[in-house]
Design a protein around this motif. Structure first.
Motif, PDB file in Angstrom:
ATOM      1  N   VAL A   3     149.359  81.701  17.128  1.00  0.00           N
ATOM      2  CA  VAL A   3     149.313  82.777  16.131  1.00  0.00           C
ATOM      3  C   VAL A   3     147.981  82.727  15.375  1.00  0.00           C
ATOM      4  CG1 VAL A   3     150.335  83.614  13.973  1.00  0.00           C
ATOM      5  CG2 VAL A   3     151.806  82.931  15.868  1.00  0.00           C
ATOM      6  N   LEU A   4     147.586  81.539  14.946  1.00  0.00           N
ATOM      7  CA  LEU A   4     146.306  81.399  14.241  1.00  0.00           C
ATOM      8  C   LEU A   4     145.133  81.708  15.151  1.00  0.00           C
ATOM      9  CD1 LEU A   4     146.731  78.260  11.967  1.00  0.00           C
ATOM     10  CD2 LEU A   4     146.676  80.656  11.325  1.00  0.00           C
ATOM     11  N   ARG A   5     145.226  81.287  16.401  1.00  0.00           N
ATOM     12  CA  ARG A   5     144.147  81.559  17.352  1.00  0.00           C
ATOM     13  C   ARG A   5     143.925  83.062  17.492  1.00  0.00           C
ATOM     14  NH1 ARG A   5     142.648  82.587  22.515  1.00  0.00           N
ATOM     15  NH2 ARG A   5     144.717  83.172  23.184  1.00  0.00           N
ATOM     16  N   LYS A   6     145.001  83.812  17.633  1.00  0.00           N
ATOM     17  CA  LYS A   6     144.890  85.270  17.768  1.00  0.00           C
ATOM     18  C   LYS A   6     144.326  85.911  16.507  1.00  0.00           C
ATOM     19  CE  LYS A   6     148.464  85.840  21.260  1.00  0.00           C
ATOM     20  NZ  LYS A   6     149.801  86.371  21.558  1.00  0.00           N
ATOM     21  N   ARG A   7     144.736  85.412  15.341  1.00  0.00           N
ATOM     22  CA  ARG A   7     144.227  85.954  14.078  1.00  0.00           C
ATOM     23  C   ARG A   7     142.730  85.708  13.935  1.00  0.00           C
ATOM     24  NH1 ARG A   7     148.904  84.119   9.776  1.00  0.00           N
ATOM     25  NH2 ARG A   7     150.520  85.498  10.583  1.00  0.00           N
ATOM     26  N   VAL A   8     142.303  84.499  14.229  1.00  0.00           N
ATOM     27  CA  VAL A   8     140.878  84.172  14.108  1.00  0.00           C
ATOM     28  C   VAL A   8     140.073  84.980  15.122  1.00  0.00           C
ATOM     29  CG1 VAL A   8     139.148  82.340  14.362  1.00  0.00           C
ATOM     30  CG2 VAL A   8     141.268  81.892  13.118  1.00  0.00           C
ATOM     31  N   LEU A   9     140.578  85.150  16.329  1.00  0.00           N
ATOM     32  CA  LEU A   9     139.862  85.953  17.320  1.00  0.00           C
ATOM     33  C   LEU A   9     139.736  87.409  16.880  1.00  0.00           C
ATOM     34  CD1 LEU A   9     141.260  84.529  20.681  1.00  0.00           C
ATOM     35  CD2 LEU A   9     138.947  84.260  19.745  1.00  0.00           C
ATOM     36  N   LYS A  39     149.145  71.136  10.636  1.00  0.00           N
ATOM     37  CA  LYS A  39     148.516  69.817  10.555  1.00  0.00           C
ATOM     38  C   LYS A  39     147.347  69.668  11.536  1.00  0.00           C
ATOM     39  CE  LYS A  39     151.624  68.212   7.670  1.00  0.00           C
ATOM     40  NZ  LYS A  39     151.344  68.113   6.267  1.00  0.00           N
ATOM     41  N   PHE A  40     147.312  70.480  12.584  1.00  0.00           N
ATOM     42  CA  PHE A  40     146.295  70.295  13.618  1.00  0.00           C
ATOM     43  C   PHE A  40     144.879  70.578  13.130  1.00  0.00           C
ATOM     44  CE2 PHE A  40     147.589  74.717  14.097  1.00  0.00           C
ATOM     45  CZ  PHE A  40     146.384  75.384  14.208  1.00  0.00           C
ATOM     46  N   VAL A  41     144.730  71.205  11.997  1.00  0.00           N
ATOM     47  CA  VAL A  41     143.380  71.483  11.506  1.00  0.00           C
ATOM     48  C   VAL A  41     142.892  70.423  10.526  1.00  0.00           C
ATOM     49  CG1 VAL A  41     143.454  73.959  11.916  1.00  0.00           C
ATOM     50  CG2 VAL A  41     144.242  73.055   9.734  1.00  0.00           C
ATOM     51  N   SER A  42     143.584  69.290  10.423  1.00  0.00           N
ATOM     52  CA  SER A  42     143.157  68.246   9.504  1.00  0.00           C
ATOM     53  C   SER A  42     142.670  66.982  10.209  1.00  0.00           C
ATOM     54  CB  SER A  42     144.286  67.897   8.524  1.00  0.00           C
ATOM     55  OG  SER A  42     145.384  67.359   9.212  1.00  0.00           O
ATOM     56  N   ASN A  52     137.884  74.957  20.540  1.00  0.00           N
ATOM     57  CA  ASN A  52     137.622  75.183  21.967  1.00  0.00           C
ATOM     58  C   ASN A  52     138.516  76.276  22.545  1.00  0.00           C
ATOM     59  OD1 ASN A  52     135.534  73.301  22.139  1.00  0.00           O
ATOM     60  ND2 ASN A  52     136.954  71.633  22.539  1.00  0.00           N
ATOM     61  N   ALA A  53     139.734  76.398  22.028  1.00  0.00           N
ATOM     62  CA  ALA A  53     140.640  77.453  22.499  1.00  0.00           C
ATOM     63  C   ALA A  53     140.155  78.835  22.085  1.00  0.00           C
ATOM     64  CB  ALA A  53     142.055  77.211  21.967  1.00  0.00           C
TER      65      ALA A  53
END
Length: 77
Positions: A3-9, A39-42, A52-53
């Motif tokens: 979800v975050l990946r799509k938003r940032v893209l 948590k994956f962004v910390s 990379n994704a």
């Protein structure tokens, strides 16, 4: 993650059309990790996986060497 990946893209596409770069930064400080959903962004491994994704020409990583080290990073990463 997805979800975050799509938003940032989506944001990166808009910015790229205006010739603006997007810098992603993460903080490994305890106060920025507590009570957070993602948590994956910390830590560096999670941040690198996310970065990379994205694989977008308008998205760059902003590295703070203190957070990088505290988050488990080293020069090889």
């Amino acid at each position: 993650f997805e979800v975050l990946r799509k938003r940032v893209l989506a944001i990166a596409d808009v910015l790229q059309a205006k010739k603006i770069k997007l810098g992603l930064y993460f903080s490994a400080s305890k106060e920025f990790r507590e009570d957070k959903q993602f948590k994956f962004v910390s830590d560096t491994d999670g941040f690198l996986a996310f970065f990379n994704a994205l694989n977008h020409p308008a998205v760059y990583a902003v590295i703070d060497t203190w957070s990088w080290t505290v988050g488990g990073g080293n020069l090889e990463k």
